[in-house]
Scaffold this motif. Structure first.
Motif, PDB file in Angstrom:
ATOM      1  N   GLY A 223      49.852  30.119   4.588  1.00 34.01           N
ATOM      2  CA  GLY A 223      48.406  30.177   4.518  1.00 34.01           C
ATOM      3  C   GLY A 223      47.800  28.825   4.194  1.00 34.01           C
ATOM      4  O   GLY A 223      48.424  27.778   4.350  1.00 34.01           O
ATOM      5  N   LEU A 226      41.879  26.826  -0.348  1.00 33.72           N
ATOM      6  CA  LEU A 226      40.464  26.484  -0.380  1.00 33.72           C
ATOM      7  C   LEU A 226      40.223  25.547  -1.563  1.00 33.72           C
ATOM      8  O   LEU A 226      40.569  25.871  -2.697  1.00 33.72           O
ATOM      9  CB  LEU A 226      39.613  27.748  -0.523  1.00 33.72           C
ATOM     10  CG  LEU A 226      38.095  27.545  -0.529  1.00 33.72           C
ATOM     11  CD1 LEU A 226      37.617  27.083   0.842  1.00 33.72           C
ATOM     12  CD2 LEU A 226      37.384  28.829  -0.925  1.00 33.72           C
ATOM     13  N   VAL A 255      39.406  23.176   3.614  1.00 32.88           N
ATOM     14  CA  VAL A 255      40.478  24.128   3.878  1.00 32.88           C
ATOM     15  C   VAL A 255      41.721  23.311   4.190  1.00 32.88           C
ATOM     16  O   VAL A 255      41.785  22.600   5.198  1.00 32.88           O
ATOM     17  CB  VAL A 255      40.129  25.068   5.046  1.00 32.88           C
ATOM     18  CG1 VAL A 255      41.270  26.050   5.285  1.00 32.88           C
ATOM     19  CG2 VAL A 255      38.837  25.818   4.765  1.00 32.88           C
ATOM     20  N   THR A 279      42.026  27.546  -4.529  1.00 34.30           N
ATOM     21  CA  THR A 279      42.381  28.947  -4.296  1.00 34.30           C
ATOM     22  C   THR A 279      43.294  29.102  -3.084  1.00 34.30           C
ATOM     23  O   THR A 279      42.866  28.840  -1.950  1.00 34.30           O
ATOM     24  CB  THR A 279      41.123  29.807  -4.072  1.00 34.30           C
ATOM     25  OG1 THR A 279      40.189  29.590  -5.127  1.00 34.30           O
ATOM     26  CG2 THR A 279      41.490  31.283  -3.990  1.00 34.30           C
ATOM     27  N   GLN A 281      44.906  30.792   0.019  1.00 26.95           N
ATOM     28  CA  GLN A 281      44.453  31.821   0.948  1.00 26.95           C
ATOM     29  C   GLN A 281      45.666  32.363   1.704  1.00 26.95           C
ATOM     30  O   GLN A 281      46.372  31.603   2.367  1.00 26.95           O
ATOM     31  CB  GLN A 281      43.450  31.247   1.957  1.00 26.95           C
ATOM     32  CG  GLN A 281      42.317  30.456   1.333  1.00 26.95           C
ATOM     33  CD  GLN A 281      41.334  31.349   0.617  1.00 26.95           C
ATOM     34  OE1 GLN A 281      40.723  32.207   1.236  1.00 26.95           O
ATOM     35  NE2 GLN A 281      41.166  31.125  -0.679  1.00 26.95           N
ATOM     36  N   ARG A 282      45.899  33.660   1.625  1.00 26.90           N
ATOM     37  CA  ARG A 282      47.019  34.267   2.354  1.00 26.90           C
ATOM     38  C   ARG A 282      46.756  34.259   3.854  1.00 26.90           C
ATOM     39  O   ARG A 282      45.621  34.344   4.305  1.00 26.90           O
ATOM     40  CB  ARG A 282      47.229  35.713   1.906  1.00 26.90           C
ATOM     41  CG  ARG A 282      47.917  35.879   0.588  1.00 26.90           C
ATOM     42  CD  ARG A 282      48.250  37.344   0.376  1.00 26.90           C
ATOM     43  NE  ARG A 282      49.133  37.853   1.402  1.00 26.90           N
ATOM     44  CZ  ARG A 282      49.419  39.151   1.545  1.00 26.90           C
ATOM     45  NH1 ARG A 282      48.878  40.042   0.750  1.00 26.90           N
ATOM     46  NH2 ARG A 282      50.242  39.529   2.496  1.00 26.90           N
ATOM     47  N   SER A 284      46.200  35.973   7.083  1.00 22.84           N
ATOM     48  CA  SER A 284      45.696  37.310   7.378  1.00 22.84           C
ATOM     49  C   SER A 284      46.589  37.989   8.401  1.00 22.84           C
ATOM     50  O   SER A 284      47.295  37.327   9.186  1.00 22.84           O
ATOM     51  CB  SER A 284      44.262  37.242   7.905  1.00 22.84           C
ATOM     52  OG  SER A 284      44.245  36.695   9.214  1.00 22.84           O
TER      53      SER A 284
END
Length: 304
Positions: A223, A226, A255, A279, A281-282, A284
């Motif tokens: 991933g 952020l 990103v 943060t 982010q996995r 999706s």
């Protein structure tokens, strides 16, 4: 326990091979999502499982028997492949009652499935006046009549509003929790990510992936991260110099790919950059699906 066993399934229509040597199992006690691009062979496979199409090669068994060998299929398999397959002049109650009587089921089952699918208030209304979402609920009610251990749904949330989609998701999960095998075909990746335990992904009739949702998203990468920094432009240059991929996100965020959150934090600390957000982010399910099936899409557009 394996409830649906597909082995070497092949189906041709003229010169076209729609399903090509496909093998997978559907286990009891979980929701199995059945995914693939348009034209991948999903609906044809479901039709072969319930005997509506004959394979050219291979076999399908449900609980160890072919569908045609099951004495009263509705007692063992509930399948919703076409929500429109309802006589429009019949009421919801009359439609379900006819199915119950013809399969030797008690009348009380009609009331029970109407209640479970939220159709009690419209039981006396004709199905021809139902919205697509209401017809979906009526089709789901019909699959539950015989209290089967195996349930098969082809695009069951098509036409449902957000509340209906959540209801369908909770129903699928509850049916699996009762020990049933639930096979669900859907185009909604976000919904499958919240509903399915396991995924079967096919492309051009062939098996592409057979794994748990978490395994698919993990296999597709770690991933992105952020990042919000006091000076995003300067920090983006430092990230790029360190080998990370960087693109602009919403509201001045960055990103970042190719670098873990921990490494980004250490790089920021080394250069004295203040971060207000970091943060991970996995990946999706939609991203994982697109990566898996990119060579299997029937029609591909070109970005302008």
């Amino acid at each position: 326990m394996s409830m649906i066993d597909v082995r070497g399934l092949t189906k041709r229509y003229g010169p076209h091979t729609v399903v090509d040597d496909l093998s997978f199992t559907v286990e009891a006690g979980q929701v199995t999502g059945f995914l693939g691009p348009n034209g991948a062979g999903k609906s044809t496979t479901l039709r072969m499982i319930v005997g509506l199409a004959a394979p050219d090669r291979g076999s399908v068994t449900i609980g160890g028997r072919r569908y045609a060998e099951i004495p009263v299929p509705l007692l063992e398999v509930g399948a919703l492949l076409d929500a429109a397959a309802v006589h429009g002049s019949r009421t919801a109650y009359a439609h379900l009652h006819a199915l119950a009587v013809s399969n030797g089921l008690p009348r009380r089952r009609v009331g029970e499935v109407l209640a479970r699918t939220g159709l009690e208030s419209v039981a006396g209304k004709r199905a021809g006046g139902f919205s697509l979402g209401m017809r979906q609920r009526l089709g789901i009610a019909a699959t539950l009549l015989g209290d089967p251990k195996v349930l098969i749904f082809d695009e069951p949330v098509n036409g449902l509003d957000p509340e209906g989609i959540r209801w369908a998701r909770d129903l699928m999960r509850s049916l699996a929790a009762e020990g049933r095998a639930v096979l669900v075909s859907s185009h909604l990746m976000s919904e499958m990510a919240q509903t399915a335990d396991h995924l079967i992904v096919i492309g051009r009739g062939r098996l592409v992936a057979d794994a748990a949702v978490s395994e698919l998203t993990h296999a597709s990468g770690e991933g992105t991260v952020l990042v919000r920094a006091a000076e995003p432009g300067d920090f983006a240059l430092r990230l790029s110099a360190a080998g990370a991929g960087v693109r602009e996100g919403l509201e001045g965020s960055l990103v970042v790919s190719g670098m873990s959150a921990g490494d980004i934090g250490r790089l920021a600390a080394y250069h004295g950059v203040a971060l207000s957000e970091l943060t991970p982010q996995r990946v999706s399910l939609e991203d994982a699906f697109m990566e898996l099936t990119r060579d299997s899409v029937e029609y591909q557009g070109v970005a302008a």
